[in-house]
Design an enzyme around this catalytic site. Sequence first.
Site, PDB file in Angstrom:
ATOM      1  N   PHE A  73      -5.562  -5.793   2.980  1.00 36.46           N
ATOM      2  CA  PHE A  73      -6.005  -4.495   2.385  1.00 36.46           C
ATOM      3  C   PHE A  73      -6.449  -4.550   0.554  1.00 36.46           C
ATOM      4  CE2 PHE A  73      -5.699   0.375   3.023  1.00 36.46           C
ATOM      5  CZ  PHE A  73      -6.514   0.460   4.292  1.00 36.46           C
ATOM      6  N   ASP A 110      -2.054   2.275  -3.704  1.00 37.79           N
ATOM      7  CA  ASP A 110      -2.434   1.008  -3.445  1.00 37.79           C
ATOM      8  C   ASP A 110      -2.025   0.093  -4.154  1.00 37.79           C
ATOM      9  OD1 ASP A 110      -3.410  -0.705  -1.449  1.00 37.79           O
ATOM     10  OD2 ASP A 110      -4.796   0.513  -0.815  1.00 37.79           O
ATOM     11  N   GLU A 129       1.769   9.195  -7.440  1.00 35.72           N
ATOM     12  CA  GLU A 129       1.186   8.979  -6.185  1.00 35.72           C
ATOM     13  C   GLU A 129       2.362   8.478  -5.408  1.00 35.72           C
ATOM     14  OE1 GLU A 129      -1.961   6.715  -4.325  1.00 35.72           O
ATOM     15  OE2 GLU A 129      -0.913   6.277  -2.517  1.00 35.72           O
ATOM     16  N   GLU A 175      -2.251  11.044  -2.843  1.00 32.83           N
ATOM     17  CA  GLU A 175      -1.798  10.456  -1.477  1.00 32.83           C
ATOM     18  C   GLU A 175      -0.100  11.389  -1.466  1.00 32.83           C
ATOM     19  OE1 GLU A 175      -1.717   9.936   1.376  1.00 32.83           O
ATOM     20  OE2 GLU A 175      -4.344   9.510   1.169  1.00 32.83           O
ATOM     21  N   HIS A 209       3.196   8.252  -1.958  1.00 31.97           N
ATOM     22  CA  HIS A 209       2.790   8.279  -0.876  1.00 31.97           C
ATOM     23  C   HIS A 209       4.235   8.039   0.034  1.00 31.97           C
ATOM     24  CE1 HIS A 209      -1.135   7.017   1.036  1.00 31.97           C
ATOM     25  NE2 HIS A 209      -0.459   7.751   1.241  1.00 31.97           N
ATOM     26  N   ASN A 233       0.818  -1.430  -0.089  1.00 32.16           N
ATOM     27  CA  ASN A 233       0.061  -0.297   0.144  1.00 32.16           C
ATOM     28  C   ASN A 233       0.616   1.329  -0.317  1.00 32.16           C
ATOM     29  OD1 ASN A 233      -1.768   1.808   0.425  1.00 32.16           O
ATOM     30  ND2 ASN A 233      -2.335   1.511   2.498  1.00 32.16           N
ATOM     31  N   GLU A 288     -12.306   9.880  -0.852  1.00 33.82           N
ATOM     32  CA  GLU A 288     -12.278   8.259  -1.397  1.00 33.82           C
ATOM     33  C   GLU A 288     -13.554   8.294   0.830  1.00 33.82           C
ATOM     34  OE1 GLU A 288      -8.588   6.513  -0.602  1.00 33.82           O
ATOM     35  OE2 GLU A 288      -8.090   7.821  -2.196  1.00 33.82           O
ATOM     36  N   TYR A 289     -14.924   7.574   0.693  1.00 34.96           N
ATOM     37  CA  TYR A 289     -15.187   7.099   1.769  1.00 34.96           C
ATOM     38  C   TYR A 289     -15.764   5.995   2.227  1.00 34.96           C
ATOM     39  CZ  TYR A 289     -19.984   6.901  -0.438  1.00 34.96           C
ATOM     40  OH  TYR A 289     -20.917   7.764  -0.619  1.00 34.96           O
ATOM     41  N   HIS A 318     -15.219   2.524   3.357  1.00 35.59           N
ATOM     42  CA  HIS A 318     -13.338   2.212   3.223  1.00 35.59           C
ATOM     43  C   HIS A 318     -14.488   0.283   2.759  1.00 35.59           C
ATOM     44  CE1 HIS A 318      -9.588  -0.572   3.331  1.00 35.59           C
ATOM     45  NE2 HIS A 318      -9.895   1.207   2.279  1.00 35.59           N
TER      46      HIS A 318
HETATM   47  C1  IPT Z   1      -5.987   5.871   1.169  1.00 37.76           C
HETATM   48  C2  IPT Z   1      -5.642   5.263  -0.873  1.00 37.76           C
HETATM   49  O1  IPT Z   1      -5.772   7.343  -1.319  1.00 37.76           O
HETATM   50  C3  IPT Z   1      -6.266   4.859  -1.886  1.00 37.76           C
HETATM   51  O2  IPT Z   1      -5.561   4.627  -2.627  1.00 37.76           O
HETATM   52  C4  IPT Z   1      -6.330   3.360  -0.962  1.00 37.76           C
HETATM   53  O3  IPT Z   1      -4.937   2.827   0.402  1.00 37.76           O
HETATM   54  C5  IPT Z   1      -7.120   4.196   0.682  1.00 37.76           C
HETATM   55  O4  IPT Z   1      -6.588   4.611   1.309  1.00 37.76           O
HETATM   56  C6  IPT Z   1      -7.263   2.355   1.595  1.00 37.76           C
HETATM   57  O5  IPT Z   1      -8.013   0.944   1.309  1.00 37.76           O
HETATM   58  S1  IPT Z   1      -5.137   6.651   1.982  1.00 37.76           S
HETATM   59  C7  IPT Z   1      -5.117   6.162   3.099  1.00 37.76           C
HETATM   60  C8  IPT Z   1      -3.896   6.381   4.444  1.00 37.76           C
HETATM   61  C9  IPT Z   1      -5.668   6.882   4.343  1.00 37.76           C
END
Ligand code: IPT
Length: 973
Positions: free
Chosen positions: A585, A178, A390, A433, A392, A79, A503-504, A506
């Site tokens: 994950f 990720d 990204e 990210e 990250h 990730n 993103e929301y 999960h």
């Molecule tokens: C966020 C990422 O943008 C996404 O690619 C994925 O990793 C997701 O979370 C989780 O599955 S980043 C996270 C550190 C909030």
Amino acid sequence: MTSDPLLALRPWESPEVTSWGRLPMNAVDRRSGADSLDGDWRFQLLPGPDAPVGGVWSAAYVPGVWTMQGTDDLPQYTNVRMPFPDFPPASPAANPTGVYERDVDVPGDWAGRRIVLQIGAAESVLLVHVDGRPVGISKDSHLAAEFDLTDVVRPGERATVRLTVVKWSDASHIEDQDQWWHGGVTRSVLLYATDSLHLADVTVRAAFSGELRVDCRVRNAGGALPEGWYVSGELEGQLLSQDREFDRANAEDDRVSDFLGEARILATVPDVRTWNAEAPELYGLTVRLHRADGTVADTSHHRVGFRDVEIIGRDLLVNGERVFIRGVNRHDFHPLTGRTVSYEDMRADLVLLKRFGFNAIRTSHYPNDPALYDLADELGFYVVDEADIESHDHAHEIADDPRYLNAFVDRVSRMVLRDKNHPSIIVWSLGNESDYGANHDAAAGWVRRHDPTRPIQYEGAAKLDWADPELASDIACPMYAPLEDCVAHALSGRQTKPLIQCEYSHAMGNSNGTLADHWAAIESTPGLQGGFIWEFWDHGILQRVNDGRPVGRGGAGLYDNGVAAPGHRWAYGGDFGETIHDGAFIADGVVFPDRTPKPAMFEHREIAAPLRIECFRHEGVVLGNHQHFRGLDWLTGLWELSLADGRTLTAPAELPDLRPGETAAVPLPFEVPRDGGEAWLTLRVTTAEDLPWAPRGTEVCVPQVRLREPAVLQAAPVDRPVEVDGEGLLVHPLLTAAPTLSLWRAPTDNDELGGMALRWRAWGLDELVRKVVSVRQDGVGVSVVAEYAGTAGVVRHRQVLTAVEGGVRIDEEAELPEAFDDVARVGSVFETVPGLDLLEWFGQGPWESYPDRGAGAPVGHHSLPVDALFTPYLRPQESGGRHGVRRFTLSAPDATGLAVAVDEPRQVSVTRHRAEDLTAASHHDELVPRAGCVVHIDAAHRGLGTASCGPDTFPEYRIPPGVHRWSWTLRVL
Ligand code: IPT
């Protein structure tokens, strides 16, 4: 030292080098009329880019990743962290490098034409040689690279094309998304020819008003432009213009030279059919470039959607409407091919999303194949197009590192240059990210100049301050923000930008709890406009269990309904022997790896319902049109009245003629019977006609309203003894394990990653020890008191077993100590004899549902084989629950079995697995289904939440300590 100039540049460790010899990106689609070079190529995998190419070749399929095609370089999932320790821009010495080679017959009739090689995508550094001559370099694993071969190949002759693909590079540090790491040529390779006089780019702007502007850039490969060229446009067969002149009025003189021609076509379409995601009207546009004699030198086809996007105040408007963004994040994924997706795959993804009420896609986290945007235009989606950036793991260092400045601007600008003509794209995203730095502002500046028609978003900027206008994000696009923070911001008076979460919710494992609560808030709070669920796919790769290898392209048919065939499993991080990985994950989507929808999809479908039951009033049922642009004529309905006594009445529904936002009362289609107990009215809404994304009759939503409350459980005692054993446990011919207390569930991914499971284990909930305290005759019943001891407390549990007509009534009471202040469940668990394979129930269904995820499961009479109740989340965990169950039967084919009625709607699950079986397994192939059924009846069941990445469930879905009471009856059928 190598003599090859491409290798001598060492582009894999030079972030400043983003390309060499590559043609500028443009929006002229060259797919039709091109020669496809897809298929088997000669292939060898070198240990590093400097290693000599050997004489032994195997074969690899293009497009495809070599990591899934039989090499020893296997997929790896991480990730945030990089899979190698080297700091940017360095990459490891052990650096798998694929060499692809094939011969190409260049058509003889291409003599005198400009010849271009297009590589759809390669990760992460691409070096191109033709007949041993260096041609070019490209980076950015998710956009095409084009190279001019006119002076390199000879029409009518054979040329040898070599693509060298270096897996790790400086670019890997900004492609740290990720997902699985792969290597290969992941999109199609084409060879095409144009006239030397050609359209270098076409930019289409089509407004809601019907105004159309087409800007053409024209070049001549020979150098100076010939005299007298001109362009013409044709929209749906109607000629737009035939300007023989440069449009000097609109182009500043100094921008038109002998080498660069610019021409503009302007038109206004009367009574234009505008584009939106609900009714995606497209017009076919053909742009022709003519020589002075009128003959056509080049042609470019576009599909045009007339629409406006703008932000006014804190609202994102499409055609003036504040549309809700019901989005999902979508990666390119396929369980057999890794990153390569076919047109059919993309279409299937989007069709499924349409059927489940989604209207928006964020192309997380890179530009997709061009076909995806064509499909989004055609089927109707709002797209946030995201650049391939990204960083990250090293986000902060890279965001301001000038060595990466080129790469940032290159990636964002090339995406915009390619995709700018798609009506579906409403927002550009600078990536994901990657912290926030000057490199982002540089890229944003380029976009603002080049395409002022669309807003920009970037979460890394927005998170500094949702309202600051100086930041490179026109949208407040947080990820996983608590709902109360979003609402508070919208109510604060400080809000300056639309709030749309990038993103929301999960979707890892059994998840997406509180989605309905989110949408209730979004729809009722001005300033909140939606978000993008994380994510579409569970990225499980189909793997053979015996040798641990990915199955690859030949595996079609080795999975069904979300489940891998025997001898196979869905691999997640660590399953290919990687030591650095992030486990399951990667399995966090709303669909299984074979695109089977998870139950959460049905929740979403209902939340997104275009037609809703607002309420029930004396004049009838009030229906509302919750769309933004359309009427209800594409829908048809069937009323269904479900009565607790088992009756279901149906009647066709007359849908009123409602414009968006309107409501109307329609008369109740039934005389509701006076008897029959609890009553629910459901409107089954289906498509009235064949649509591009659904045949006629496809279910769209099932809104419901309750017409009558449930009756109280009645079970009069009879004077008959109830048999219990020495431990005070019920003895029953159909049960192999008597009802006992359960506080444990096999932790979901949310429970594990959110820390709840850790607490539950610390309290000893997974190993409670039952000790009977007393067994005594209590009136007509037997009262059994037992203590269930964990490490952190003791639960006192009392069962009163009373004989009733046809069976036994069980009244239970459990007293949880203060220490157990948020347990998984409080309820009864028992097991049945084998053979009771059909569950029929009155309650929510047929889909799996939980206290905080049940909107998609209407109350009614449902029936499913026990084996179909379980949901095969990739990592085994609590699954298969049904919420709001009032009663059920478990029966054998001869209709014998047992019947259970509960005192009030409860959470029930019937599976082949004990919670401890699920807890112990890491993949489904390890699970051995039990012959009988494991039945849970829960007085309380904890909500699911989304704590694997984001907020936990709300307090009202958690289980408080103290006394819990529930009653149920068990009868023999
Ligand atoms: C966020 C990422 O943008 C996404 O690619 C994925 O990793 C997701 O979370 C989780 O599955 S980043 C996270 C550190 C909030």
